[in-house]
Motif scaffolding. Structure first.
Motif, mmCIF file in Angstrom:
data_model
loop_
_atom_site.group_PDB
_atom_site.id
_atom_site.type_symbol
_atom_site.label_atom_id
_atom_site.label_comp_id
_atom_site.label_asym_id
_atom_site.label_seq_id
_atom_site.Cartn_x
_atom_site.Cartn_y
_atom_site.Cartn_z
ATOM 1 N N TYR A 172 -11.145 1.878 -9.986
ATOM 2 C CA TYR A 172 -10.762 3.291 -10.030
ATOM 3 C C TYR A 172 -9.361 3.531 -9.493
ATOM 4 N N ALA A 173 -8.909 2.689 -8.553
ATOM 5 C CA ALA A 173 -7.586 2.882 -7.966
ATOM 6 C C ALA A 173 -6.513 2.071 -8.682
ATOM 7 N N GLY A 174 -6.889 1.426 -9.798
ATOM 8 C CA GLY A 174 -5.934 0.623 -10.534
ATOM 9 C C GLY A 174 -6.267 -0.855 -10.446
ATOM 10 N N ASP A 175 -5.421 -1.655 -11.050
ATOM 11 C CA ASP A 175 -5.591 -3.103 -11.031
ATOM 12 C C ASP A 175 -5.533 -3.595 -9.591
ATOM 13 N N PRO A 176 -6.610 -4.231 -9.077
ATOM 14 C CA PRO A 176 -6.602 -4.680 -7.677
ATOM 15 C C PRO A 176 -5.443 -5.606 -7.343
ATOM 16 N N VAL A 177 -5.017 -6.435 -8.294
ATOM 17 C CA VAL A 177 -3.879 -7.315 -8.024
ATOM 18 C C VAL A 177 -2.641 -6.488 -7.709
ATOM 19 N N ARG A 178 -2.454 -5.426 -8.460
ATOM 20 C CA ARG A 178 -1.281 -4.576 -8.237
ATOM 21 C C ARG A 178 -1.406 -3.773 -6.938
ATOM 22 N N THR A 179 -2.619 -3.320 -6.641
ATOM 23 C CA THR A 179 -2.754 -2.518 -5.420
ATOM 24 C C THR A 179 -2.560 -3.388 -4.177
ATOM 25 N N TYR A 180 -3.008 -4.637 -4.231
ATOM 26 C CA TYR A 180 -2.765 -5.539 -3.110
ATOM 27 C C TYR A 180 -1.279 -5.880 -3.020
ATOM 28 N N ALA A 181 -0.654 -6.116 -4.174
ATOM 29 C CA ALA A 181 0.783 -6.407 -4.167
ATOM 30 C C ALA A 181 1.577 -5.216 -3.637
ATOM 31 N N ALA A 182 1.121 -4.006 -3.982
ATOM 32 C CA ALA A 182 1.798 -2.814 -3.478
ATOM 33 C C ALA A 182 1.653 -2.699 -1.973
ATOM 34 N N GLN A 183 0.485 -3.063 -1.452
ATOM 35 C CA GLN A 183 0.315 -3.013 -0.002
ATOM 36 C C GLN A 183 1.244 -4.009 0.688
ATOM 37 N N TYR A 184 1.393 -5.172 0.092
ATOM 38 C CA TYR A 184 2.344 -6.138 0.641
ATOM 39 C C TYR A 184 3.757 -5.551 0.643
ATOM 40 N N ALA A 185 4.148 -4.952 -0.475
ATOM 41 C CA ALA A 185 5.511 -4.430 -0.586
ATOM 42 C C ALA A 185 5.774 -3.303 0.408
ATOM 43 N N GLU A 186 4.743 -2.484 0.660
ATOM 44 C CA GLU A 186 4.933 -1.308 1.507
ATOM 45 C C GLU A 186 4.664 -1.574 2.986
#
Length: 475
Positions: free
Chosen positions: A446-460
């Motif tokens: 529901y929050a998007g592709d988990p790979v991308r959401t984890y990568a976004a957390q790393y970036a932020e």
């Protein structure tokens, strides 16, 4: 007239809801929708409850209207806590399985309202338009959902490269009265029984995709707007189908057949940079995901409760591997609740007169959820084994010709056959039925592709405190 009664009356707005190739003309009484619609109405009525009402609502200072706390811009740390408590009451009322009737999109709208001035230069009319819409939704207690994904035709291509009549939603022309839009948007969870749907891209658009970069709000009853529903999981009979008879949160695809959207409801038009700037706003993300994580905690607690009852019902809690599995369910709940408490207690002012829950713990909890929930269902399956497949088709069989045999065969270690079979029916709906499969898929994506959401957390993530720490320790 109660809040639930007003909600039911609003459903009669001529909305085009399509199911099995036919137009649904009486949503509140259609077998695929009536159980959920009645549950939503009961949920709305909680705001009129003498004890719960004050925990769920506040008085809007500018209009005097009584409004749901999801619409409250948090002006103090206590407001953050108030919002969290109201979300928990609302979520617990549906065991966390109704995601869009809660405060997520109401909170997102509130966040955009607070942050509206960030687009004053990009879209000069945006702040005033959004403020009027926010007040409109707040004072009328409207339920909101959203649709933002393009059809999955060929994900290697941009929206403007697909080009067919009903591919991605886009602006086809502008008139004095508004914009005319055509195409399709995925996926409006709860759309058939919501009051309003916010439409905007959920991923960045390029300069070549300007016609697809539009953000607007529409009611399901607007001419030219169609909601195409998936196969329903709703079932009759609460005893045999305790969840799907009441909480099938229907998902729908939005089809816009040259629908005219009035300028007053068009917030951003042909401006991909402005849309992404708004969707990336930290405050709006923090206040909306706050509700999301509260609901996740409620849902995980419900699964942990079912798992505990399953184990108790057949006397397996003395075994070490069962204790391990139940403990895993408990630490899921405790981890999410600890992150939620951290986010609330670490709230801070983000601008004059506005407090923001700490975003990092919220994002962490959200990302853990797409792994925790599927694992929680797996544990329920492991605790039950083949028992989930052995329940008779209907609880009424306990009173049928074989009742004496069945009442002995299906009794539990600590309960009679009726209570145990009700528990098995509930566990099956969570883990094996259509509704359960839908919820597992929902929590994964529901929050998007988990790979991308984890990568976004790393970036932020603020890595400044980590970088160089080992070097300093080693001298």
């Amino acid at each position: 007239m109660t809040a639930g009664s007003r909600y039911l009356k609003r459903l009669n707005d001529g909305r085009n809801i399509w199911l099995d190739g036919e137009l649904v003309t009486d949503l509140a009484n259609h077998p695929a929708f009536r159980g959920t619609v009645r549950s939503v109405a009961r949920l709305m009525d909680l705001q009129d409850d003498p004890e719960l009402g004050p925990e769920l609502t506040y008085t809007a200072p500018d209009s005097g209207a009584r409004a749901n706390l999801a619409f409250l811009p948090p002006a103090t740390k206590e407001d953050v806590f108030r919002r969290g408590r109201s979300f928990r009451i609302w979520s617990d009322a549906t065991f966390g399985v109704m995601s869009r009737v809660g405060g997520f999109y109401r909170s997102q709208l509130t966040g955009w309202y607070v942050s509206r001035d960030i687009l004053r230069e990009d879209c000069p009319q945006f702040p005033e338009k959004l403020a009027r819409y926010y007040a409109h939704a707040r004072d009328r207690d409207l339920l909101l959902t959203a649709a933002g994904h393009d059809p999955q035709v060929d994900r290697s291509k941009a929206a403007h490269e697909l080009g067919d009549l009903y591919t991605a939603l886009r602006v086809v022309r502008e008139t004095e009265d508004g914009v005319v839009v055509r195409g399709t948007k995925l996926i409006a969870t709860g759309g058939p029984y919501m009051d309003e749907i916010m439409v905007s891209p959920h991923s960045p658009k390029t300069a070549e995709e300007r016609d697809y970069a539009v953000m607007f709000a529409t009611s399901p009853g607007r001419p030219g707007v169609h909601l195409l529903c998936r196969e329903p999981f709703a079932a009759e009979g609460e005893d045999n189908h305790p969840l799907s008879s009441r909480y099938d949160e229907m998902d729908a695809v939005l089809v816009f057949d040259d629908a005219l959207i009035p300028w007053e409801r068009v917030f951003i038009n042909r401006n991909p940079e402005a849309i992404w700037k708004l969707r990336s706003d930290r405050f709006a993300n923090a206040v909306s995901l706050h509700e999301n994580v509260v609901r996740l905690a409620s849902k995980l607690e419900f699964v942990a409760a079912v798992g505990t009852e399953l184990a108790e019902s057949i006397g397996i809690t003395k075994f070490g591997h069962v204790k391990e599995k139940l403990a895993e369910l408990y630490y899921q709940v405790q981890s999410v609740e600890a992150l939620l408490a951290s986010a609330e207690h670490r709230s801070k002012p983000c601008r004059p007169g506005v407090w923001e829950p700490d975003l990092q713990p919220i994002v962490t909890a959200k990302n853990l959820g797409n792994r925790y929930y599927p694992r929680a269902l797996e544990i329920l399956q492991q605790l039950s084994g083949a028992g989930l497949l052995q329940a008779p088709s209907s609880l009424s069989e306990l009173n049928g010709p074989l009742r004496h045999h069945l009442r002995h065969a299906f009794r539990g270690a600590d309960r009679d056959a009726g209570e145990r079979l009700k528990l098995l029916k509930l566990a099956w709906e969570l883990t094996g039925g259509g509704l359960g499969a839908r919820h597992e898929l929902y929590e994964r994506f529901y929050a998007g592709d988990p790979v991308r959401t984890y990568a976004a957390q790393y970036a932020e993530y603020d890595k400044r405190l980590l970088l160089g720490k080992v070097d300093r320790k080693l001298g």
